[in-house]
Design a protein around this motif. Structure first.
Motif, PDB file in Angstrom:
ATOM      1  N   VAL A  11       0.836  -1.216   0.000  1.00 42.62           N
ATOM      2  CA  VAL A  11       0.000   0.000   0.000  1.00 42.62           C
ATOM      3  C   VAL A  11       0.868   1.262   0.000  1.00 42.62           C
ATOM      4  N   MET A  12       1.978   1.243   0.739  1.00 45.62           N
ATOM      5  CA  MET A  12       2.818   2.453   0.829  1.00 45.62           C
ATOM      6  C   MET A  12       3.370   2.862  -0.551  1.00 45.62           C
ATOM      7  N   PRO A  13       4.054   1.964  -1.272  1.00 46.48           N
ATOM      8  CA  PRO A  13       4.523   2.381  -2.607  1.00 46.48           C
ATOM      9  C   PRO A  13       3.383   2.690  -3.568  1.00 46.48           C
ATOM     10  N   LEU A  14       2.227   2.018  -3.346  1.00 45.13           N
ATOM     11  CA  LEU A  14       1.067   2.301  -4.207  1.00 45.13           C
ATOM     12  C   LEU A  14       0.612   3.750  -3.998  1.00 45.13           C
ATOM     13  N   LEU A  55       4.304  -1.949 -10.875  1.00 42.78           N
ATOM     14  CA  LEU A  55       5.197  -2.911 -10.209  1.00 42.78           C
ATOM     15  C   LEU A  55       4.512  -3.479  -8.960  1.00 42.78           C
ATOM     16  N   VAL A  56       3.817  -2.611  -8.243  1.00 44.40           N
ATOM     17  CA  VAL A  56       3.068  -3.073  -7.054  1.00 44.40           C
ATOM     18  C   VAL A  56       1.981  -4.053  -7.500  1.00 44.40           C
ATOM     19  N   GLY A  57       1.273  -3.717  -8.580  1.00 42.94           N
ATOM     20  CA  GLY A  57       0.226  -4.610  -9.101  1.00 42.94           C
ATOM     21  C   GLY A  57       0.792  -5.965  -9.473  1.00 42.94           C
ATOM     22  N   PHE A  58       1.960  -5.954 -10.111  1.00 37.94           N
ATOM     23  CA  PHE A  58       2.595  -7.212 -10.511  1.00 37.94           C
ATOM     24  C   PHE A  58       3.006  -8.021  -9.274  1.00 37.94           C
ATOM     25  N   ILE A 115       2.338  -7.035 -19.049  1.00 33.25           N
ATOM     26  CA  ILE A 115       2.158  -6.324 -20.325  1.00 33.25           C
ATOM     27  C   ILE A 115       2.109  -4.808 -20.090  1.00 33.25           C
ATOM     28  N   LEU A 116       1.389  -4.417 -19.051  1.00 29.71           N
ATOM     29  CA  LEU A 116       1.289  -2.980 -18.741  1.00 29.71           C
ATOM     30  C   LEU A 116       2.654  -2.405 -18.365  1.00 29.71           C
ATOM     31  N   MET A 117       3.438  -3.206 -17.634  1.00 25.45           N
ATOM     32  CA  MET A 117       4.783  -2.745 -17.268  1.00 25.45           C
ATOM     33  C   MET A 117       5.651  -2.575 -18.505  1.00 25.45           C
ATOM     34  N   PHE A 118       5.478  -3.480 -19.477  1.00 24.62           N
ATOM     35  CA  PHE A 118       6.240  -3.363 -20.732  1.00 24.62           C
ATOM     36  C   PHE A 118       5.894  -2.041 -21.422  1.00 24.62           C
ATOM     37  N   ALA A 170      -4.760  -5.214  -5.701  1.00 17.89           N
ATOM     38  CA  ALA A 170      -4.413  -5.386  -7.129  1.00 17.89           C
ATOM     39  C   ALA A 170      -5.463  -4.700  -8.005  1.00 17.89           C
ATOM     40  N   HIS A 171      -6.735  -4.807  -7.609  1.00 16.84           N
ATOM     41  CA  HIS A 171      -7.795  -4.147  -8.387  1.00 16.84           C
ATOM     42  C   HIS A 171      -7.601  -2.626  -8.358  1.00 16.84           C
TER      43      HIS A 171
END
Lengths: 203, 223
Positions: A11-14, A55-58, A115-118, A170-171
């Motif tokens: 949550v913090m980096p998000l 990156l957090v999502g991944f 894919i989003l990170m790419f 993640a959502h």
């Protein structure tokens, strides 16, 4: 370690990434620019924020897949004493895989955020490339596509009467990423996609 | 000024993202040993739920309530479970009624003669197969289990079913939800479930072995 405490590590980096994607990010970028001068530039702030959020999502997708695997072994990760219980949600075999291919939702999250990170990383490295604007639109469409999937997963949680806090994070990352890609697309459309600093842009 | 000479940047980025992806997969592979959900031996049994009749009334049944997550092999305090899939209008299920009842009493230690191994509970999941003449009801489930009432089962009046009245729980699965979930090939079918919910033995994979023999071989104890 408590599952909710571990969640704070995401949550913090998000939150940090989210702030960089908003107008408040300018103040944060300016504060950080003494060490990283490029963060004075609005589009660099947005790109950093977007990359951090993705990156957090991944990472959280990897974590949910790990939890799913551990539960299948018979392990327990989250307490089921409250409505927040990733065990009850990720361990429910009726809902923990997608209805078409039978893939774990964590794996789907890993692929989507990969894919989003790419897209975001490529834009970050070559923000002036001809394809950069196109990539920001691809990212926006892909994260938009994630919304009905999130709706489906929330309906599962409603049916179970339990909330998986990791899945929810993640959502949220997907929704913030949608905002990030949309912001970048708008910057392209409004001619703000350049290396002007915040002060230059306002002038 | 915009330019278009940076295909290598995208390739470089793609390689890095793929490396991160596969590193994550490797991490998962080394730190977890997932068990697939299914009804083959070694898999984690799917949910088994429904209204159940235990001789006194109908109550909610969930197999999860019977399982112990942290059970380890060799722990004799954990209770095993045999799930029997039947149809009250199936002739083979009718014939098996006596043998199953005796096995249930013996292995669950509810009868006069008790075995010395861990407790093995029995539950029967009663479906209504989509075959003409196989119409069933809750009354028929009760009649088949208790050998009571005036219902007609597979080979006549339910009171004439071979064996004694059963003492174990019967689950109403007339809509075949559980049978579909468990992919039951036909009735009767037996599944021996470990205390932690892993399928230890399936009758369809071992057609020459009876459920009682399988329990003695797998669970242990004296004959």
């Amino acid at each position: 370690m408590d599952a909710n405490l571990i969640l704070m590590l995401y949550v913090m980096p998000l939150l940090f990434g989210t702030v960089l994607l908003t107008p408040f990010g300018s103040a944060l970028g300016d504060a950080l620019s003494s060490k990283w001068p490029k963060l004075e530039i609005p589009r660099r702030q947005r790109l950093l924020g977007l990359n951090v959020v993705l990156l957090v999502g991944f990472a959280i997708s990897v974590h949910t897949l790990w939890i799913s695997n551990k539960i299948s072994e018979g392990g327990s990760v989250c307490s089921s004493a409250t409505v927040f219980s990733c065990d009850d949600v990720l361990g429910n075999v009726a809902y923990n895989t997608d209805p078409v291919f039978g893939l774990s939702w964590g794996m789907i999250g890993m692929v989507a955020f990969g894919i989003l990170m790419f897209l975001a990383n490529s834009m970050s490295k070559e923000p002036d490339a001809l394809w950069a604007e196109r990539y920001s639109k691809y990212g926006m469409y892909l994260t938009l596509l994630g919304l009905p999937v999130i709706g489906l997963l929330i309906s599962y949680e409603v049916a179970m009467g339990k909330i998986c806090q990791y899945c929810t994070t993640a959502h949220v990352a997907n929704v913030i990423a949608l905002f990030g890609f949309w912001t970048i697309t708008r910057m392209h459309e409004h001619g703000n996609w350049n290396d002007d600093t915040t002060s230059e842009a306002s002038a | 000024m915009k330019y278009d000479e940076e295909a290598d940047i995208r390739t470089d980025t793609a390689i890095k993202i793929m490396a991160l992806f596969f590193a994550s997969i490797m991490f998962l592979a080394f730190t977890t040993d997932p068990i697939a959900s299914g009804t083959k031996e070694g898999q984690r049994a799917p949910a088994l739920e429904g209204l159940s009749y235990n001789g006194t009334g109908w109550t909610e049944f969930s197999m999860d309530d019977w399982l112990v997550d942290n059970w380890t092999a060799g722990d004799t305090t954990g209770e095993w479970l045999v799930v029997e899939f039947i149809d009250t209008d199936c002739g083979f299920c009718w014939d098996a009624g006596s043998e199953t009842g005796q096995a249930a009493d013996y292995f669950s230690k509810t009868g006069a003669e008790k075995w010395d191994g861990p407790v093995v509970n029995f539950v029967a999941n009663v479906g209504e197969l989509n075959i003409p003449g196989h119409e069933s009801s809750r009354d028929e489930i009760i009649a088949f289990r208790d050998k009571s009432g005036e219902e007609t089962c597979a080979k006549g009046d339910c009171t004439n079913r071979p064996g004694n009245p059963h003492s174990f729980t019967y689950i109403d699965d007339l809509d075949l939800d559980n049978m579909d979930e468990w992919k039951v090939p036909g009735t009767p079918a037996y599944y021996l479930i470990q205390p932690d919910g892993i399928v230890a033995w399936v009758s369809s994979e071992n057609p020459r072995e009876k459920v009682g023999d399988a329990i003695i071989r797998i669970v242990g104890g004296e004959q």
